[in-house]
Design an enzyme around this catalytic site. Structure first.
Site, mmCIF file in Angstrom:
data_model
loop_
_atom_site.group_PDB
_atom_site.id
_atom_site.type_symbol
_atom_site.label_atom_id
_atom_site.label_comp_id
_atom_site.label_asym_id
_atom_site.label_seq_id
_atom_site.Cartn_x
_atom_site.Cartn_y
_atom_site.Cartn_z
ATOM 1 N N SER A 1 -3.832 -2.797 -0.582
ATOM 2 C CA SER A 1 -2.768 -3.660 -0.079
ATOM 3 C C SER A 1 -3.370 -5.016 0.288
ATOM 4 C CB SER A 1 -2.151 -3.003 1.158
ATOM 5 O OG SER A 1 -1.122 -3.802 1.666
ATOM 6 N N ALA A 2 -2.776 -6.104 -0.233
ATOM 7 C CA ALA A 2 -3.422 -7.423 -0.137
ATOM 8 C C ALA A 2 -3.643 -7.930 1.284
ATOM 9 C CB ALA A 2 -2.597 -8.450 -0.914
ATOM 10 N N HIS A 3 -2.666 -7.688 2.182
ATOM 11 C CA HIS A 3 -2.806 -8.331 3.494
ATOM 12 C C HIS A 3 -3.958 -7.757 4.313
ATOM 13 C CE1 HIS A 3 -0.091 -4.994 4.675
ATOM 14 N NE2 HIS A 3 -0.584 -5.143 5.885
ATOM 15 N N GLY B 1 0.824 -1.212 0.000
ATOM 16 C CA GLY B 1 0.000 0.000 0.000
ATOM 17 C C GLY B 1 0.853 1.255 0.000
ATOM 18 N N SER B 2 1.965 1.239 0.723
ATOM 19 C CA SER B 2 2.833 2.423 0.785
ATOM 20 C C SER B 2 3.380 2.756 -0.601
ATOM 21 C CB SER B 2 4.010 2.182 1.740
ATOM 22 O OG SER B 2 3.550 1.875 3.019
ATOM 23 N N GLN C 1 -7.483 0.446 4.019
ATOM 24 C CA GLN C 1 -8.308 -0.071 5.121
ATOM 25 C C GLN C 1 -9.728 -0.405 4.689
ATOM 26 O OE1 GLN C 1 -7.634 -0.737 8.382
ATOM 27 N NE2 GLN C 1 -5.469 -0.259 8.143
ATOM 28 N N THR D 1 10.665 -7.195 -11.535
ATOM 29 C CA THR D 1 10.047 -8.503 -11.769
ATOM 30 C C THR D 1 8.788 -8.645 -10.930
ATOM 31 O OG1 THR D 1 12.200 -9.435 -12.249
ATOM 32 C CG2 THR D 1 10.473 -11.003 -11.629
ATOM 33 N N CYS E 1 5.932 4.612 21.358
ATOM 34 C CA CYS E 1 6.989 4.830 22.349
ATOM 35 C C CYS E 1 8.345 4.720 21.677
ATOM 36 C CB CYS E 1 6.910 3.780 23.435
ATOM 37 S SG CYS E 1 6.075 4.397 24.867
ATOM 38 N N ASN F 1 -7.140 4.274 9.406
ATOM 39 C CA ASN F 1 -6.621 3.041 10.008
ATOM 40 C C ASN F 1 -6.670 3.050 11.524
ATOM 41 O OD1 ASN F 1 -4.698 5.078 8.993
ATOM 42 N ND2 ASN F 1 -3.198 3.965 10.213
HETATM 43 N N1 PLP Z 1 -2.577 3.285 4.096
HETATM 44 C C1 PLP Z 1 -3.286 2.880 5.155
HETATM 45 C C2 PLP Z 1 -4.576 3.575 5.464
HETATM 46 C C3 PLP Z 1 -2.850 1.825 5.946
HETATM 47 O O1 PLP Z 1 -3.573 1.427 7.007
HETATM 48 C C4 PLP Z 1 -1.626 1.181 5.620
HETATM 49 C C5 PLP Z 1 -1.107 0.070 6.425
HETATM 50 O O2 PLP Z 1 -1.565 -0.240 7.475
HETATM 51 C C6 PLP Z 1 -0.913 1.640 4.492
HETATM 52 C C7 PLP Z 1 -1.411 2.690 3.764
HETATM 53 C C8 PLP Z 1 0.370 1.011 4.083
HETATM 54 O O3 PLP Z 1 0.161 -0.245 3.537
HETATM 55 P P1 PLP Z 1 1.376 -1.296 3.467
HETATM 56 O O4 PLP Z 1 1.627 -1.746 4.863
HETATM 57 O O5 PLP Z 1 0.872 -2.392 2.575
HETATM 58 O O6 PLP Z 1 2.536 -0.585 2.895
#
Ligand code: PLP
Length: 350
Positions: A170-172, A42-43, A150, A208, A296, A122
């Site tokens: 993001s798949a997970h 996702g990032s 999310q 790849t 923290c 999130n």
């Molecule tokens: N954007 C949101 C709202 C998220 O909650 C997250 C991860 O928790 C991300 C982006 C980043 O996704 P990734 O961990 O797959 O890079």
């Protein structure tokens, strides 16, 4: 010879499998397969969306609008773009975590090239009025990106109907594998690549392909969207049960985020007179994984930017606990959790 033949067939199969996954993502969000680009997470999708649009449109303007409660993948990308000469407006949110559509309209300028507002937060689960934001962006002919990491798999999303131009996933987060994500980019929306290399993903994302991850993502998004209403209903019931039990059993518990318009599996409470980190450690001893509202580092805890943005004091932000529930959780799990949280809080407050 045989090995070579086998290699070619495997390559074709891999390509077919990737295209099948692309089709599945497209079907899940009301897009066309050619509008889906696979990434590593996702990032990366957020980086590609924001930088890709900013660089491709810098001659039209350098102003970007986002919100104060975005994920660091958006906020830190915006900071980088600011260092490169882009101007970013960070919209406020109200005490539920909603942006104001009026403030959004007021922030739009001649040189605004992009609006990026997350679909759902999130930390506090609040779902933004995405359709309305999409309508405003369309009216002003501004590109609209949403980080749906999310939201996808939890709420119904149709990019066409909601006027979304780019969307990160993001798949997970929808029970797919870790280390794979994707970005939807509406056909004809121009964006630059941000990574140099080969010609994968139509020259937009070199490297790849993670075939196994992409196949897993495709299957997971198909399952998640097929079962969405049932899943959403189950989690919403469990979430509301947890909220009412916490409010019944723990004095001064304060729910963070919208009560009704929130992700089905997200619950975030602040408990006065409590350090969230201490609560986390004690929950961990009972094999319960959760998150607190502060990070923290080197002995100093800094409150979450999201909780501060919705107006919480440092003390309340640091006393927050976020629970995420998923498809395997039951009412018995919630009862166990509520009892543990109650017991630990009573002990700490003593
Ligand atoms: N954007 C949101 C709202 C998220 O909650 C997250 C991860 O928790 C991300 C982006 C980043 O996704 P990734 O961990 O797959 O890079």
């Amino acid at each position: 010879m045989e090995t070579h033949l086998l290699y070619i067939l495997n390559g074709r199969e891999a390509k077919r499998a990737i295209e099948k996954a692309r089709e599945r993502v497209a079907n899940a969000i009301g897009a066309k397969p050619k509008e889906i680009y696979f990434t590593s997470c996702g990032s990366e999708s957020d980086n590609l969306a924001l930088k890709g649009i900013a660089y491709a449109n810098k001659n039209k303007g350098k102003h970007i609008i986002t919100s104060k409660i975005e994920h660091p993948a958006i906020l830190n990308t915006c900071k980088t773009l600011q260092k490169q000469g882009f101007d970013v407006t960070y919209l406020h949110v109200d005490s539920d975590g909603n942006i104001s559509l009026q403030e959004l309209e007021n922030a739009i300028r001649e040189d605004t090239i992009l609006i990026s507002i997350m679909f759902a937060n999130n930390e506090i689960g609040t779902i933004q009025p995405i359709q309305e934001i999409g309508n405003i962006a369309k009216k002003h002919k501004i590109i609209f990106h949403t980080d749906s990491v999310q939201a996808i798999g939890n709420v119904n999303i149709n990019v066409e109907k909601m006027n979304i131009d780019l969307m990160s996933m993001s798949a997970h987060k929808f029970y797919g594998p870790k280390g794979v994500g994707c970005l939807y980019v509406k056909d004809k929306v121009q964006f630059d690549r941000i990574q140099d290399g080969g010609h994968q993903e139509k020259d937009k994302r070199s490297g790849t392909e993670n075939v196994a991850g992409i196949v897993g993502l495709g299957k997971a998004i198909e399952i998640a969207t097929q079962n969405l209403s049932e899943y959403n209903k189950k989690l919403t019931n469990l979430r509301n049960y947890y909220i009412s039990e916490i409010e019944k059993n723990i004095p001064e518990a304060k729910l963070n985020g919208s009560r009704s318009n929130r992700l089905p599996g997200n619950i975030n409470f602040s408990f006065p007179y409590i350090e969230g980190e201490e609560l986390l450690l004690k929950l961990d001893e009972a094999y319960i994984c959760a998150s607190a509202g502060s990070a923290c580092s080197s002995g100093t805890s800094s409150p979450s930017h999201v909780l501060v943005s919705i107006g919480l004091s440092k003390e309340l932000a640091n006393g927050s606990l976020r629970i995420t529930i998923g498809e395997e959780n039951t009412k018995e799990d919630i009862d166990f959790l509520v009892n543990k949280v109650k017991e630990i809080i009573q002990e700490i407050r003593k």
